[in-house]
Design a protein around this motif. Structure first.
Motif, PDB file in Angstrom:
ATOM      1  N   GLN A  72      49.035  25.536 -55.578  1.00  0.00           N
ATOM      2  CA  GLN A  72      49.007  25.446 -54.113  1.00  0.00           C
ATOM      3  C   GLN A  72      48.613  26.786 -53.504  1.00  0.00           C
ATOM      4  O   GLN A  72      49.074  27.828 -53.937  1.00  0.00           O
ATOM      5  CB  GLN A  72      50.394  25.038 -53.593  1.00  0.00           C
ATOM      6  N   THR A  76      46.643  23.385 -46.813  1.00  0.00           N
ATOM      7  CA  THR A  76      45.905  22.783 -45.691  1.00  0.00           C
ATOM      8  C   THR A  76      45.040  21.608 -46.148  1.00  0.00           C
ATOM      9  O   THR A  76      44.199  21.135 -45.375  1.00  0.00           O
ATOM     10  CB  THR A  76      45.007  23.821 -44.980  1.00  0.00           C
ATOM     11  N   SER A  77      45.236  21.170 -47.379  1.00  0.00           N
ATOM     12  CA  SER A  77      44.433  20.048 -47.895  1.00  0.00           C
ATOM     13  C   SER A  77      44.505  18.851 -46.961  1.00  0.00           C
ATOM     14  O   SER A  77      45.576  18.505 -46.465  1.00  0.00           O
ATOM     15  CB  SER A  77      44.949  19.641 -49.274  1.00  0.00           C
ATOM     16  N   GLY A  81      46.143  17.026 -51.541  1.00  0.00           N
ATOM     17  CA  GLY A  81      45.813  17.593 -52.852  1.00  0.00           C
ATOM     18  C   GLY A  81      46.851  18.540 -53.418  1.00  0.00           C
ATOM     19  O   GLY A  81      46.963  18.697 -54.637  1.00  0.00           O
ATOM     20  N   LEU A  95      49.983  30.426 -55.221  1.00  0.00           N
ATOM     21  CA  LEU A  95      49.206  31.645 -55.488  1.00  0.00           C
ATOM     22  C   LEU A  95      49.335  32.651 -54.344  1.00  0.00           C
ATOM     23  O   LEU A  95      48.682  33.687 -54.340  1.00  0.00           O
ATOM     24  CB  LEU A  95      47.726  31.272 -55.669  1.00  0.00           C
ATOM     25  N   LEU A 137      36.098  27.833 -41.237  1.00  0.00           N
ATOM     26  CA  LEU A 137      36.557  26.492 -40.874  1.00  0.00           C
ATOM     27  C   LEU A 137      37.843  26.603 -40.069  1.00  0.00           C
ATOM     28  O   LEU A 137      38.422  27.697 -39.940  1.00  0.00           O
ATOM     29  CB  LEU A 137      36.743  25.614 -42.132  1.00  0.00           C
ATOM     30  N   THR A 144      43.366  29.519 -48.390  1.00  0.00           N
ATOM     31  CA  THR A 144      43.191  30.646 -49.306  1.00  0.00           C
ATOM     32  C   THR A 144      41.886  30.523 -50.093  1.00  0.00           C
ATOM     33  O   THR A 144      41.319  29.434 -50.211  1.00  0.00           O
ATOM     34  CB  THR A 144      44.344  30.680 -50.316  1.00  0.00           C
ATOM     35  N   ALA A 153      35.034  23.934 -50.457  1.00  0.00           N
ATOM     36  CA  ALA A 153      35.074  23.722 -49.006  1.00  0.00           C
ATOM     37  C   ALA A 153      33.717  24.012 -48.365  1.00  0.00           C
ATOM     38  O   ALA A 153      32.883  24.751 -48.903  1.00  0.00           O
ATOM     39  CB  ALA A 153      36.149  24.601 -48.386  1.00  0.00           C
ATOM     40  N   GLU A 204      39.896  20.901 -57.871  1.00  0.00           N
ATOM     41  CA  GLU A 204      41.146  20.488 -57.204  1.00  0.00           C
ATOM     42  C   GLU A 204      42.392  20.745 -58.048  1.00  0.00           C
ATOM     43  O   GLU A 204      43.340  19.949 -58.037  1.00  0.00           O
ATOM     44  CB  GLU A 204      41.065  19.004 -56.801  1.00  0.00           C
ATOM     45  N   GLY A 205      42.389  21.827 -58.788  1.00  0.00           N
ATOM     46  CA  GLY A 205      43.593  22.209 -59.536  1.00  0.00           C
ATOM     47  C   GLY A 205      43.859  21.343 -60.751  1.00  0.00           C
ATOM     48  O   GLY A 205      44.948  21.415 -61.326  1.00  0.00           O
ATOM     49  N   HIS A 384      28.907  17.879 -38.763  1.00  0.00           N
ATOM     50  CA  HIS A 384      27.828  18.692 -39.322  1.00  0.00           C
ATOM     51  C   HIS A 384      26.572  17.849 -39.589  1.00  0.00           C
ATOM     52  O   HIS A 384      26.236  17.567 -40.737  1.00  0.00           O
ATOM     53  CB  HIS A 384      28.302  19.341 -40.613  1.00  0.00           C
ATOM     54  N   GLU A 430      33.527  16.872 -47.902  1.00  0.00           N
ATOM     55  CA  GLU A 430      34.087  18.229 -47.873  1.00  0.00           C
ATOM     56  C   GLU A 430      35.503  18.324 -48.419  1.00  0.00           C
ATOM     57  O   GLU A 430      35.854  19.298 -49.053  1.00  0.00           O
ATOM     58  CB  GLU A 430      34.168  18.720 -46.409  1.00  0.00           C
ATOM     59  N   HIS A 431      36.339  17.350 -48.111  1.00  0.00           N
ATOM     60  CA  HIS A 431      37.778  17.551 -48.302  1.00  0.00           C
ATOM     61  C   HIS A 431      38.265  17.306 -49.716  1.00  0.00           C
ATOM     62  O   HIS A 431      39.400  17.647 -50.040  1.00  0.00           O
ATOM     63  CB  HIS A 431      38.567  16.657 -47.327  1.00  0.00           C
ATOM     64  N   ASN A 467      48.086  19.444 -61.928  1.00  0.00           N
ATOM     65  CA  ASN A 467      48.017  18.663 -60.687  1.00  0.00           C
ATOM     66  C   ASN A 467      47.954  17.153 -60.939  1.00  0.00           C
ATOM     67  O   ASN A 467      46.994  16.469 -60.546  1.00  0.00           O
ATOM     68  CB  ASN A 467      46.807  19.104 -59.841  1.00  0.00           C
TER      69      ASN A 467
HETATM   70  C1  LIG Z   1      42.456  22.406 -39.315  1.00  0.00           C
HETATM   71  C2  LIG Z   1      41.729  22.196 -40.617  1.00  0.00           C
HETATM   72  C3  LIG Z   1      40.344  22.239 -40.642  1.00  0.00           C
HETATM   73  C4  LIG Z   1      39.663  22.053 -41.845  1.00  0.00           C
HETATM   74  N1  LIG Z   1      38.299  22.110 -41.816  1.00  0.00           N
HETATM   75  C5  LIG Z   1      37.629  21.953 -42.958  1.00  0.00           C
HETATM   76  C6  LIG Z   1      36.192  22.038 -42.954  1.00  0.00           C
HETATM   77  O1  LIG Z   1      35.547  22.200 -41.925  1.00  0.00           O
HETATM   78  N2  LIG Z   1      35.575  21.935 -44.145  1.00  0.00           N
HETATM   79  C7  LIG Z   1      36.256  21.747 -45.316  1.00  0.00           C
HETATM   80  O2  LIG Z   1      35.626  21.692 -46.366  1.00  0.00           O
HETATM   81  N3  LIG Z   1      37.588  21.639 -45.338  1.00  0.00           N
HETATM   82  C8  LIG Z   1      38.293  21.736 -44.202  1.00  0.00           C
HETATM   83  N4  LIG Z   1      39.660  21.656 -44.226  1.00  0.00           N
HETATM   84  C9  LIG Z   1      40.358  21.343 -45.493  1.00  0.00           C
HETATM   85  C10 LIG Z   1      40.168  22.371 -46.589  1.00  0.00           C
HETATM   86  O3  LIG Z   1      40.154  21.706 -47.831  1.00  0.00           O
HETATM   87  C11 LIG Z   1      41.232  23.419 -46.726  1.00  0.00           C
HETATM   88  O4  LIG Z   1      41.364  24.076 -45.508  1.00  0.00           O
HETATM   89  C12 LIG Z   1      41.014  24.472 -47.834  1.00  0.00           C
HETATM   90  O5  LIG Z   1      39.832  24.332 -48.577  1.00  0.00           O
HETATM   91  C13 LIG Z   1      42.154  24.389 -48.792  1.00  0.00           C
HETATM   92  O6  LIG Z   1      42.683  25.667 -48.977  1.00  0.00           O
HETATM   93  P1  LIG Z   1      44.236  25.878 -49.212  1.00  0.00           P
HETATM   94  O7  LIG Z   1      44.423  27.267 -49.667  1.00  0.00           O
HETATM   95  O8  LIG Z   1      45.025  25.452 -48.051  1.00  0.00           O
HETATM   96  O9  LIG Z   1      44.494  24.908 -50.450  1.00  0.00           O
HETATM   97  P2  LIG Z   1      45.674  23.838 -50.696  1.00  0.00           P
HETATM   98  O10 LIG Z   1      45.724  22.861 -49.569  1.00  0.00           O
HETATM   99  O11 LIG Z   1      46.899  24.578 -51.015  1.00  0.00           O
HETATM  100  O12 LIG Z   1      45.114  23.144 -51.982  1.00  0.00           O
HETATM  101  C14 LIG Z   1      43.951  22.363 -51.926  1.00  0.00           C
HETATM  102  C15 LIG Z   1      43.602  21.857 -53.335  1.00  0.00           C
HETATM  103  O13 LIG Z   1      43.214  22.965 -54.151  1.00  0.00           O
HETATM  104  C16 LIG Z   1      44.136  23.145 -55.239  1.00  0.00           C
HETATM  105  N5  LIG Z   1      44.362  24.581 -55.346  1.00  0.00           N
HETATM  106  C17 LIG Z   1      44.813  25.428 -54.393  1.00  0.00           C
HETATM  107  N6  LIG Z   1      44.822  26.688 -54.861  1.00  0.00           N
HETATM  108  C18 LIG Z   1      44.372  26.621 -56.141  1.00  0.00           C
HETATM  109  C19 LIG Z   1      44.151  27.584 -57.157  1.00  0.00           C
HETATM  110  N7  LIG Z   1      44.388  28.868 -56.956  1.00  0.00           N
HETATM  111  N8  LIG Z   1      43.689  27.160 -58.351  1.00  0.00           N
HETATM  112  C20 LIG Z   1      43.426  25.850 -58.584  1.00  0.00           C
HETATM  113  N9  LIG Z   1      43.622  24.902 -57.661  1.00  0.00           N
HETATM  114  C21 LIG Z   1      44.076  25.284 -56.440  1.00  0.00           C
HETATM  115  C22 LIG Z   1      45.376  22.361 -54.878  1.00  0.00           C
HETATM  116  O14 LIG Z   1      46.061  21.916 -56.022  1.00  0.00           O
HETATM  117  C23 LIG Z   1      44.766  21.217 -54.075  1.00  0.00           C
HETATM  118  O15 LIG Z   1      44.257  20.243 -54.936  1.00  0.00           O
HETATM  119  C24 LIG Z   1      40.380  21.818 -43.038  1.00  0.00           C
HETATM  120  C25 LIG Z   1      41.778  21.780 -43.011  1.00  0.00           C
HETATM  121  C26 LIG Z   1      42.445  21.957 -41.815  1.00  0.00           C
HETATM  122  C27 LIG Z   1      43.940  21.899 -41.824  1.00  0.00           C
END
Ligand SMILES: Cc1cc2nc3c(=O)[nH]c(=O)nc-3n(C[C@H](O)[C@H](O)[C@H](O)COP(=O)(O)OP(=O)(O)OC[C@H]3O[C@@H](n4cnc5c(N)ncnc54)[C@H](O)[C@@H]3O)c2cc1C
Length: 473
Positions: A72, A76-77, A81, A95, A137, A144, A153, A204-205, A384, A430-431, A467
């Motif tokens: 994690q 913000t997934s 995810g 992390l 974004l 992160t 992303a 996706e982990g 987009h 994207e997501h 995961n």
């Molecule tokens: C307001 C908002 C707007 C957004 N806009 C966009 C957009 O325009 N375009 C877009 O593509 N996405 C968008 N997103 C979603 C986007 O997927 C996330 O914001 C971002 O990519 C995930 O980062 P996170 O650190 O929060 O990951 P998390 O939500 O913590 O994890 C996301 C996934 O990645 C995995 N993961 C996390 N860290 C690691 C790691 N270090 N190693 C392996 N796996 C890992 C997790 O297990 C999970 O499957 C948006 C989300 C929000 C809330």
């Protein structure tokens, strides 16, 4: 709790100290629900490593004890995810303590950031070196680098610079057996078989834990201009984009906004104002940038290029933000659509792509078909356009029953996904897949895709410890 999880928690605590494991329920709780509030997981602890070595040791210990881990970042997934299974069988591995920017090399245009670095902090740090990381974004204040990489992303600058896949020069990751893959060497050429770095982008982990990423930088912006256009339909928007792309490579953002989305923003988001005097069925937001004094000033560029389209009637009306504040106000409208929609009642959200040239037709026809199949519902798409990716949302309508989402969401989703599949598109632009789209991925994918995804997953993670329940089993 099973002995294995207790043993793992105790073992990690003994080896790395109190800070490496969080078990206090009040501290664990906020990380057990996804951003959309649709999934509620359980986990007896959050593992919280501070270095790649600690991640490697924790993963090796978990493998030995056969305890599943859920990586994690910012949580913000959009597809659940990073939410652990509800039965508490897995441990979260955060992390967030790995938040160091290891290097910024302005000459090579590369930065190496640890997985827990928050995107907005990376933006600020590279700006100090007169460089830019060209991906942004709505979640930039929380998401992160590890999460962005693991979900490949996109965001609002993909048109010019691509998704994370194009911006990742190398990945360091801990694989499910606890070994460390070090791809941070930034080699321009490396043909030693499969690209492990690229395999980890978008994984996706599910096949490893990303600990650091080498990222491509571009020159900082010296100026930008943002225009707001009034248009008759999505085809006109695509025609304008094609015309701009023929003339310049300075266009970074091109977002399409339907009239009803603009109305919702004006109604629900305080301080927003309609950019144009008249109402139009469709709008586009266009951003142009310059990164050197030699470049044509973006406002003059947009004025010069948009004038003939206004004269020919392709564009009904246009305004170019006269100041940075006005440019920000235009972006605020675009970025507030989801929030405004949330305030206006239940809706299903579909992050879809089809070939760019087909998108205008798809948007119009799919909206019509959805509204015919689900009387009272209202469909709208925004986002987009230049990437062939829109957020296609189906709103319950003002007279819908309180349990509309529970009753209708899965039927609406299947209907929209079928339309996307028939158009040769993707149900996740994207997501990612996470848990939300796992069943639909299986239902709509050709056997070849599922065979390849499963084979990779099983080869690298034979015990299914990375995961679980996401993307593919
Ligand atoms: C307001 C908002 C707007 C957004 N806009 C966009 C957009 O325009 N375009 C877009 O593509 N996405 C968008 N997103 C979603 C986007 O997927 C996330 O914001 C971002 O990519 C995930 O980062 P996170 O650190 O929060 O990951 P998390 O939500 O913590 O994890 C996301 C996934 O990645 C995995 N993961 C996390 N860290 C690691 C790691 N270090 N190693 C392996 N796996 C890992 C997790 O297990 C999970 O499957 C948006 C989300 C929000 C809330």
């Amino acid at each position: 709790m099973t002995d294995a999880r207790q043993q793992l928690i105790a073992g990690i605590r003994a080896r790395f100290g109190e800070r490496a494991v969080i078990t206090e329920a009040a501290e664990v709780e906020p990380w057990l629900t996804d951003w959309r509030g649709r999934y509620h997981g359980a986990s007896p602890a959050i593992l919280s490593p501070a270095s790649t070595e600690e991640v490697a040791a924790m993963v090796a210990m978990a493998a030995e004890l056969v305890v599943p881990l859920v990586p994690q970042g910012g949580n913000t997934s959009m597809v659940g995810g990073a939410t652990p299974p509800a039965d508490g069988s897995a441990l979260l591995l955060s992390l967030r303590r790995m938040n160091r920017i290891r290097s910024i090399d302005a000459e090579s245009n590369l930065a190496v950031a640890e997985a827990g670095v928050i995107l907005a902090n990376l933006h600020d740090a590279v700006a100090d070196a007169d460089r830019r990381f060209p991906l942004t974004l709505g979640s930039r204040g929380s998401c992160t680098i590890g999460g962005l990489t693991a979900t490949n992303a996109g965001g609002t600058q993909v048109l010019r610079f691509g998704t994370m896949r194009a911006l990742v020069a190398g990945v360091e990751a801990v694989l499910p057996d606890g070994s460390v893959h070090d791809g941070l060497g930034a080699l321009k050429k490396d043909n030693r078989g499969y690209s492990i770095d690229q395999l980890l982008v978008g994984s996706e982990g599910t096949i490893g834990i990303i600990t650091a990423v080498s990222l491509r930088l571009v020159p900082a912006i010296t100026s930008r201009a943002v225009a707001w256009l009034g248009l008759g339909g999505p085809q006109a928007a695509l025609d304008v984009l094609r015309m701009l792309e023929l003339e310049t490579n300075a266009i970074e953002g091109f977002e399409i906004v339907p009239g009803d989305s603009l109305s919702l923003v004006l109604e629900h988001i305080p301080g927003t104002r309609a950019p144009l005097g008249e109402e139009y069925p469709w709008h586009a937001l266009v951003e142009a940038t310059a990164s050197s004094a030699r470049d044509e000033p973006p406002a003059a560029l947009l004025e010069r290029l948009l004038a003939p389209a206004l004269e020919s009637g392709l564009i009904a009306d246009a305004v170019i933000g006269a100041s940075e504040a006005q440019a920000e106000a235009f972006w605020r409208i675009r970025d507030s659509i989801s929030e405004a929609e949330r305030a206006s009642g239940p809706a299903t959200q579909h992050d879809i792509s089809v070939p760019v040239a087909d998108m205008p037709r798809f948007m119009v026809e799919a909206e019509r078909e959805v509204e015919a199949a689900f009387p009272g519902a209202r469909a709208s798409a925004f986002g987009h356009l230049g990437d062939g990716n829109v957020h296609f949302h189906v709103h319950a309508g003002s007279r819908a029953a309180d349990d509309w989402y529970e009753r209708e969401a899965s039927a609406v989703t299947r209907f929209v996904d079928d339309l996307v599949a028939a158009a040769g598109g993707s149900i996740s632009a994207e997501h990612g897949i996470g848990q939300t789209k796992k069943a639909e991925l299986e239902r709509l994918s050709p056997a070849s895709r599922m065979f390849a995804l499963r084979s990779i997953k099983h080869a690298l993670d034979p015990h299914g410890l990375m995961n679980p329940g996401k993307l593919v089993d």
